[in-house]
Design an enzyme around this catalytic site. Structure first.
Site, PDB file in Angstrom:
ATOM      1  N   LYS A   9     -14.438  51.477 -47.205  1.00 18.71           N
ATOM      2  CA  LYS A   9     -14.483  50.732 -45.818  1.00 18.71           C
ATOM      3  C   LYS A   9     -16.196  50.439 -45.690  1.00 18.71           C
ATOM      4  O   LYS A   9     -17.076  51.248 -46.266  1.00 18.71           O
ATOM      5  CB  LYS A   9     -13.883  51.348 -44.733  1.00 18.71           C
ATOM      6  CG  LYS A   9     -14.732  52.774 -44.294  1.00 18.71           C
ATOM      7  CD  LYS A   9     -16.069  52.893 -43.568  1.00 18.71           C
ATOM      8  CE  LYS A   9     -16.225  54.632 -43.451  1.00 18.71           C
ATOM      9  NZ  LYS A   9     -17.715  54.531 -42.933  1.00 18.71           N
ATOM     10  N   ASP A 134     -12.560  59.263 -39.580  1.00 12.04           N
ATOM     11  CA  ASP A 134     -12.472  58.128 -40.301  1.00 12.04           C
ATOM     12  C   ASP A 134     -10.979  57.852 -40.744  1.00 12.04           C
ATOM     13  O   ASP A 134     -10.574  56.804 -41.222  1.00 12.04           O
ATOM     14  CB  ASP A 134     -13.437  57.728 -41.243  1.00 12.04           C
ATOM     15  CG  ASP A 134     -14.713  57.637 -40.932  1.00 12.04           C
ATOM     16  OD1 ASP A 134     -14.905  57.066 -39.630  1.00 12.04           O
ATOM     17  OD2 ASP A 134     -15.922  57.283 -41.663  1.00 12.04           O
TER      18      ASP A 134
END
Length: 277
Positions: A9, A134
């Protein structure tokens, strides 16, 4: 043996907007998945043993998020099955690209099915949050505007984009950055509409550049390249990115990377590849 992706990401921006009483920082960020991935394969065992078959030399297995994710899911679900995990790393460790969190999320998503647990995504996200802030977004499966400690997610439809990502050969500990006195902790929160208009920066970037000057040097090189729509550091670094609306523009910059720099080119994803798994 079937393998499953664990994509990296990028944080397209990251604001520190406050701090909770327990010391956790309150954030705003946008998560974007890119087509640069670790790969995982799984073989179910009947004896309850959980083991990474090709452990990373510089990461004790007790600290491997794949192992921790599998054990947490097994214990909370009451299952007695085990698994052999094969992890093929491509995402740099400790670079702000979420590799460990993504590996953990893919482990939870796949074992949820292979072990016949069949929890919904929301329940898996709550479990994933125990492993790291996350992890939930990778289970959520959509590019997202995130708030809180990163767990309050709003789906974002992001336009197509390509990225040149530089990977400086340094590690920056997230804890060290958040402990730094110079870190800005009171950025005024923005709305999703403001991000869509191009607002946003990374509050951790100047701190990381002071800790590791190579981060600032490589970032400056990216900012000098033509055709980019956004340049920044992902997460707490040290990886840096430049965003381009077209693949051809990104390729031109990628081909100009100096020999003393390293990195890769990747396409932005519209969704996590396991969203509909």
């Amino acid at each position: 043996m079937q393998t499953f992706p664990a994509p990296a990401k990028l944080n397209l921006f990251l604001h520190v907007v406050g701090r909770r009483a327990d010391g956790y920082h309150l954030l705003q960020t946008t998560f974007r998945f890119i087509d640069f991935s670790d790969r995982l394969a799984f073989t179910v065992r009947s004896d309850g043993i959980i083991k990474v078959m090709n452990p990373l030399s510089d990461l004790p297995e007790v600290d491997n998020l794949c192992t921790r994710a599998a054990k947490l899911l097994r214990d909370r679900s009451g299952k007695t099955l085990g698994v052999e995990i094969y992890l093929h790393k491509q995402i740099p460790m400790g670079g702000g690209l979420g590799g460990g969190s993504s590996d953990a999320a893919t482990t939870l998503i796949v074992l949820n099915r292979l072990w016949g647990i069949n929890w919904d995504r929301a329940r898996l996200m709550m479990l994933g949050l125990e492993l790291g802030a996350d992890v939930p977004v990778f289970i959520y499966g959509e590019n997202a505007f995130a708030e809180g400690v990163g767990e309050k997610l709003t789906q974002l439809a992001l336009p197509p984009a390509w990225y040149v990502v530089l990977t400086p050969p340094v590690h920056i500990l997230t804890a060290d950055i958040f402990a730094c006195k110079e870190l800005t902790r009171n950025t005024i929160p923005i709305k999703i509409s403001a991000f869509s208009m191009g607002a946003g920066h990374n509050d951790l970037e100047p701190v990381a550049a002071r800790m590791q000057p190579i981060v600032g040097d490589w970032l400056q090189w990216l900012k000098q390249q033509p055709g980019t729509s956004k340049v920044g550091m992902s997460g707490s670094g040290a990886c840096l990115f430049a965003e381009f609306p077209e693949a051809s523009s990104a390729l031109k910059v990628f081909e100009r990377i100096p020999v003393d720099m390293c990195g890769f080119m990747a396409k932005g994803l519209a969704e996590h590849p396991l969203l509909h798994f």
